[in-house]
Write a protein that holds these residues in place. Structure first.
Motif, PDB file in Angstrom:
ATOM      1  N   TRP A  58     -68.261 -38.667  34.571  1.00 38.90           N
ATOM      2  CA  TRP A  58     -69.168 -39.111  35.614  1.00 38.90           C
ATOM      3  C   TRP A  58     -69.423 -37.993  36.615  1.00 38.90           C
ATOM      4  N   GLU A  62     -71.837 -40.660  40.763  1.00 38.27           N
ATOM      5  CA  GLU A  62     -71.468 -41.813  39.933  1.00 38.27           C
ATOM      6  C   GLU A  62     -70.070 -42.326  40.262  1.00 38.27           C
ATOM      7  N   HIS A  66     -69.286 -45.963  41.599  1.00 39.39           N
ATOM      8  CA  HIS A  66     -68.237 -46.750  40.933  1.00 39.39           C
ATOM      9  C   HIS A  66     -67.301 -47.387  41.968  1.00 39.39           C
ATOM     10  N   VAL A  98     -72.067 -47.327  34.739  1.00 36.16           N
ATOM     11  CA  VAL A  98     -72.510 -46.018  35.227  1.00 36.16           C
ATOM     12  C   VAL A  98     -73.925 -45.647  34.783  1.00 36.16           C
ATOM     13  N   SER A 101     -76.399 -47.400  36.956  1.00 36.65           N
ATOM     14  CA  SER A 101     -76.217 -47.351  38.408  1.00 36.65           C
ATOM     15  C   SER A 101     -77.300 -46.543  39.113  1.00 36.65           C
ATOM     16  N   ASN A 104     -77.195 -40.859  40.342  1.00 33.80           N
ATOM     17  CA  ASN A 104     -77.612 -39.465  40.481  1.00 33.80           C
ATOM     18  C   ASN A 104     -78.957 -39.309  41.175  1.00 33.80           C
TER      19      ASN A 104
END
Length: 170
Positions: A58, A62, A66, A98, A101, A104
């Motif tokens: 990750w 990320e 998380h 992830v 999500s 980035n």
């Protein structure tokens, strides 16, 4: 370990997180952790934001998302247990979260805003629990878990991932 968690209130898998909780009081730990999160995120260089230390790992963004996602899930678990809901809660696959999500593409400000909203909600939730409520045990991922254990897991989970970021990313 400063926590008040007793044996049988959590799956031993979570012992690592619980042992990293540095506050005996969950609410105080959540409040302190709020400032620590903000300071930590603000100190991360922008060029490291989408950095991952190896293929398939990750990114920093990320990992931070998380933490927020996990806090949502464990706060929900704590609420269920504190309300004496005995319906088993299935686990969640963090690795599947992830890619969806979009972390980035978030700025530091986005992450900080999302975290602050979640953490304020967690603080209010845990502040509302009596000692009896904190001791209520439900089932998550096939194992017992108390509302109290969920709170200490949140505290230690943040510490754990800050250590990982400092060690492997920065």
């Amino acid at each position: 370990m400063l926590s008040q968690v007793k044996e049988g209130e959590y799956n031993p898998y979570y012992g690592t997180y619980i042992s990293k909780a540095s506050h005996a009081d969950i609410v105080e730990g959540l409040q302190s952790g709020k400032k620590e999160f903000t300071d930590f995120v603000n100190a991360i260089p922008l060029e490291k934001w989408s950095y991952a230390y190896a293929d398939g790992k990750w990114s920093v963004a990320e990992v931070l998302q998380h933490l927020i996602d996990t806090e949502r899930i464990f706060s929900y678990r704590a609420l269920r247990f504190a309300r004496n809901d005995k319906t088993p809660i299935v686990g969640f696959d963090q690795d599947n979260y992830v890619p969806y999500s979009n972390a980035n593409n978030y700025s530091k400000e986005d992450i900080l805003s999302d975290f602050e909203a979640m953490r304020n909600s967690s603080i209010a939730l845990f502040r509302s629990f009596t000692d009896e409520m904190l001791g209520m045990i439900g089932e998550a991922s096939g194992s017992p878990m108390s509302a109290r254990a969920a709170g200490y897991i949140l505290l230690g989970h943040q510490v754990h991932h800050f250590e990982v970021i400092e060690e492997r990313y920065l």
